[in-house]
Design an enzyme around this catalytic site. Structure first.
Site, mmCIF file in Angstrom:
data_model
loop_
_atom_site.group_PDB
_atom_site.id
_atom_site.type_symbol
_atom_site.label_atom_id
_atom_site.label_comp_id
_atom_site.label_asym_id
_atom_site.label_seq_id
_atom_site.Cartn_x
_atom_site.Cartn_y
_atom_site.Cartn_z
ATOM 1 N N CYS A 87 0.825 -1.217 0.000
ATOM 2 C CA CYS A 87 0.000 0.000 0.000
ATOM 3 C C CYS A 87 0.859 1.267 0.000
ATOM 4 O O CYS A 87 0.337 2.369 -0.125
ATOM 5 C CB CYS A 87 -0.894 0.003 1.228
ATOM 6 N N ASP A 115 2.740 2.197 2.606
ATOM 7 C CA ASP A 115 3.012 2.605 3.994
ATOM 8 C C ASP A 115 4.216 1.841 4.533
ATOM 9 O O ASP A 115 4.437 0.683 4.182
ATOM 10 C CB ASP A 115 1.803 2.324 4.881
ATOM 11 N N CYS A 149 -1.762 3.966 8.075
ATOM 12 C CA CYS A 149 -3.140 4.242 8.467
ATOM 13 C C CYS A 149 -3.386 3.928 9.951
ATOM 14 O O CYS A 149 -2.502 3.384 10.620
ATOM 15 C CB CYS A 149 -4.037 3.340 7.635
ATOM 16 N N CYS A 166 -2.774 -4.700 6.933
ATOM 17 C CA CYS A 166 -2.054 -3.869 7.911
ATOM 18 C C CYS A 166 -1.375 -4.724 8.996
ATOM 19 O O CYS A 166 -0.189 -4.522 9.265
ATOM 20 C CB CYS A 166 -2.976 -2.814 8.508
#
Ligand code: FES
Length: 141
Positions: free
Chosen positions: A54, A56, A79, A123
């Site tokens: 993503c 990140d 996030c 995540c």
């Protein structure tokens, strides 16, 4: 004007909070807003830094004594769910031997967070992979 603006901001905040509550568990929101183990360690025994698909990035630092993780810190530019995952995975790793910490699975992090929406399932994977990279770095020293 200022009062209207304040009202608008308050309405927006309430709408965002409502949406967050619909999307995320209480536990995820708690860990995202009050994350544990945020930061860096001076002279870490192991350091992992990974950028997920993503875009990140997460970094995890470890302090290891006698084969046990005695301290563990993370930072991320990701996030809310990645912050919640970093907080959870570092809490889970602390006090474990490096071998046991290597066995921590993304699903276990997901379970602690009482689940995540489909689009956030990667995540905890980023958090677990970063922990594993930090352990590998420790082992290679
Ligand atoms: Fe990238 Fe959550 S969206 S780690």
């Amino acid at each position: 004007m200022t009062e209207e603006f304040d009202d608008l901001i308050n309405e927006l905040e309430a709408a965002i909070q409502k949406e967050e509550k619909e999307l995320y568990s209480e536990k995820t929101l708690e860990e995202a807003y009050n994350p544990k183990n945020v930061g860096v360690l001076e002279d870490p025994d192991g350091c992992g830094r990974i950028t997920g698909p993503c875009g990140d990035t997460m970094q995890i630092h470890l302090k290891v004594e006698g084969g046990k993780i005695v301290d563990c810190k993370f930072i991320t530019d990701g996030c809310g769910p990645s912050t919640a995952s970093g907080s959870t995975v570092t809490e889970m790793a602390k006090g474990k031997t490096v071998e046991d910490a290597l066995m921590i699975e993304a699903n276990a992090v997901l379970a602690v967070l009482d689940g995540l929406p489909e689009e956030s399932v990667h995540c905890p994977v980023l958090a677990v992979n970063t922990l594993r990279a930090a352990i590998e770095d420790y082992k290679n020293k």
